[in-house]
Design a protein around this motif. Structure first.
Motif, short mmCIF file in Angstrom:
data_model
loop_
_atom_site.label_atom_id
_atom_site.label_comp_id
_atom_site.label_asym_id
_atom_site.label_seq_id
_atom_site.Cartn_x
_atom_site.Cartn_y
_atom_site.Cartn_z
N VAL A 1 50.18 55.70 59.04
CA VAL A 1 51.30 56.43 58.43
C VAL A 1 51.35 57.82 59.08
O VAL A 1 50.40 58.60 58.96
CB VAL A 1 51.13 56.54 56.89
N LYS B 1 54.17 59.95 58.91
CA LYS B 1 55.37 60.67 58.50
C LYS B 1 55.11 62.18 58.55
O LYS B 1 53.95 62.60 58.69
CB LYS B 1 55.83 60.22 57.11
N TYR C 1 51.50 64.09 59.40
CA TYR C 1 50.84 64.98 58.44
C TYR C 1 50.61 66.37 59.06
O TYR C 1 49.55 66.98 58.92
CB TYR C 1 49.51 64.38 57.96
N LEU D 1 59.83 53.92 55.98
CA LEU D 1 59.44 53.64 54.58
C LEU D 1 60.57 53.88 53.57
O LEU D 1 60.49 53.45 52.43
CB LEU D 1 58.23 54.50 54.21
N ARG E 1 59.58 54.76 42.08
CA ARG E 1 60.14 55.63 43.11
C ARG E 1 61.12 54.83 43.96
O ARG E 1 62.30 55.12 44.00
CB ARG E 1 59.02 56.23 43.95
N HIS F 1 53.80 50.33 46.89
CA HIS F 1 53.02 51.56 47.02
C HIS F 1 52.26 51.82 45.73
O HIS F 1 52.82 51.66 44.63
CB HIS F 1 53.95 52.73 47.34
N ARG G 1 46.70 51.80 50.48
CA ARG G 1 46.82 53.03 51.27
C ARG G 1 45.41 53.60 51.37
O ARG G 1 44.46 53.00 50.83
CB ARG G 1 47.81 53.99 50.62
N SER G 2 45.27 54.77 51.96
CA SER G 2 43.92 55.28 52.29
C SER G 2 42.92 55.16 51.14
O SER G 2 41.86 54.55 51.28
CB SER G 2 44.00 56.75 52.70
N ARG H 1 48.15 50.34 55.00
CA ARG H 1 48.80 51.58 55.46
C ARG H 1 47.80 52.73 55.33
O ARG H 1 47.34 53.05 54.24
CB ARG H 1 50.05 51.88 54.63
N MET H 2 47.48 53.32 56.46
CA MET H 2 46.46 54.38 56.46
C MET H 2 47.10 55.72 56.80
O MET H 2 47.70 55.86 57.85
CB MET H 2 45.40 54.10 57.51
N GLY H 3 46.97 56.67 55.90
CA GLY H 3 47.47 58.02 56.16
C GLY H 3 46.31 58.99 56.21
O GLY H 3 45.58 59.09 57.21
N ILE H 4 46.05 59.61 55.09
CA ILE H 4 45.11 60.73 55.04
C ILE H 4 43.69 60.36 55.51
O ILE H 4 42.97 61.22 56.03
CB ILE H 4 45.09 61.32 53.60
N TYR I 1 47.01 66.97 51.70
CA TYR I 1 48.37 66.69 52.17
C TYR I 1 49.18 68.00 52.10
O TYR I 1 49.91 68.36 53.00
CB TYR I 1 49.12 65.69 51.28
#
Ligand SMILES: Cc1ncc(COP(=O)(O)O)c(C=O)c1O
Length: 393
Positions: A34, A36, A40, A81, A131, A161, A198-199, A215-218, A368
């Motif tokens: 991820v 976006k 980050y 997304l 959401r 999500h 997610r993370s 889905r991996m972000g942080i 974040y």
């Protein structure tokens, strides 16, 4: 770099982070990075490092962000997304960009468009966050069937999500149960990418057997969400209370601590621009906000709230010492230092000594939000093996 205030992104750290995550959580086929909000705030340029390390799909918020990705990589599949206006569908088709659908009317209109080539689509399910996503089982089924039979549409993915990490609450379990219920009529074996975690849910829960992607972000940016419980009496009491809560609400097991050694790759530095002696009772900064308590020195650092840094950061680190920020302004900080500090000394604002976690705690923000604070006017310097590249966003 004209103004020596910069964010340093260590791409070697990012590469190691991704490799460690994939090695530890190795049961997925799709590792969706991820990225976006300009990855980050690390800068979208880093996608190629993430891809080299094993990320094989990317996710962003908008078509603008997806097209930004395309400037750096022509091939990696990219999922948007958020739903995008139908008038831009051709841009997605032409650029191998995958869309999210989450509304029945939208899908009906999408399926009427004469597509010039194949469009990849992921269905978003609202499992409780309220959401985005479909929350009606009948609609999920109708959309699924419509997409499956429409020429040039490839239903590649389905996802939801999760709003919490499910550690001290029951929402994780509730959302998983709701997701399963909403997709009951769908043959998941026909959809290549089913992604839910997610993370933080990745590191805190066992893999969900029906998922093929994550889905991996942080976590890629250095945060493993590990929570230490400590050993004192207070910690034991907290643990007891938690266990009682878990039992009462039948909460599924969670993994509190992990040994995933990811590290932040985002550091921020500046230098001492000016230095002056000050005497007891002199004042410093706008509104004479700081009164000097004893004779000393004030170092002026070219970094201020226009860059995202205020005196609430509290300290900077210069030559092995922490020094207090006593006043701020749009472009400069004033720091109380001693005779050891000299003009041009390197100043750490965020790094190994003034850590992101520490600053976050002080500001009452999460990582974040902290990344978001640091403005794009601050030059990004990318460190990769022997190379150092400056980028202005
Ligand atoms: C839909 C969606 N998936 C995944 C992520 C990544 O979350 P995390 O950084 O917690 O991995 C986000 C982040 O905001 C998101 O909105």
């Amino acid at each position: 770099m004209y103004r020596k205030t910069y964010v340093e992104i260590d791409e070697q750290i990012l590469e190691n982070n991704v490799k460690k995550i994939i090695k530890k959580y190795n049961q997925y086929q799709y590792y969706i990075g991820v990225v976006k909000n300009n990855a980050y705030h690390h800068g979208i340029k880093i996608i190629n490092t993430l891809i080299e390390a094993g990320v094989n799909y990317l996710a962003v918020s908008s078509l603008e962000e997806a097209l930004e990705v395309r400037k750096y990589n022509r091939d990696i599949p990219v999922l948007i997304l958020e739903p995008i206006p139908l008038e831009y569908i051709d841009d997605c088709v032409n650029n191998n960009i995958t869309i999210t659908v989450e509304n029945k009317d939208y899908v009906s209109n999408l399926c009427k468009i004469k597509l010039i080539a194949q469009l990849k689509v992921h269905i978003k399910i609202d499992s409780g966050m309220n959401r985005l996503g479909l929350k009606d089982k009948k609609e999920v089924q109708e959309i699924y069937e419509l997409l499956k039979k429409t020429k040039n549409i490839f239903l590649e993915g389905i996802y939801t999500h999760l709003m919490t990490s499910g550690v001290n609450d029951f929402y994780y379990d509730k959302q998983i149960a709701r997701f399963k219920e909403l997709i009951e009529g769908i043959d998941l074996t026909e959809i290549p990418i089913v992604h839910v975690d997610r993370s933080l849910t990745l590191v805190k829960h066992e893999k969900l057997d029906f998922t093929t992607g994550v889905r991996m972000g942080i976590v890629m940016f250095g945060f493993n969400g590990s929570s230490k419980w400590g050993t004192g009496l207070k910690a034991k009491l907290r643990m007891l209370k938690r266990n009682r809560f878990i039992k009462k609400h039948h909460i599924s097991p969670t993994i509190l601590e992990n040994d995933l050694q990811v590290k932040p790759a985002f550091k921020m530095y500046s230098h001492v621009l000016a230095l002056r002696k000050v005497s007891k009772d002199e004042v410093v900064g706008y509104n004479a906000s700081y009164k000097v308590k004893e004779d000393g020195y004030i170092a002026t650092i070219p970094c201020g709230y226009a860059d995202g840094v205020t005196k609430d950061f509290k300290y900077v680190f210069i030559k092995n010492n922490r020094y207090e920020i006593v006043a701020d302004s749009s472009d400069m900080l004033m720091v109380l230092v001693d005779e050891k500090v000299k003009i041009n000394d390197k100043v750490e604002i965020i790094g190994d000594n003034i850590t992101i976690q520490e600053v976050c705690q002080r500001l009452g923000k999460n990582s974040y939000q902290l990344f978001n604070l640091i403005q794009n006017r601050v030059v990004r310097v990318y460190k990769n093996k022997d190379e150092c590249i400056e980028v202005k966003y």
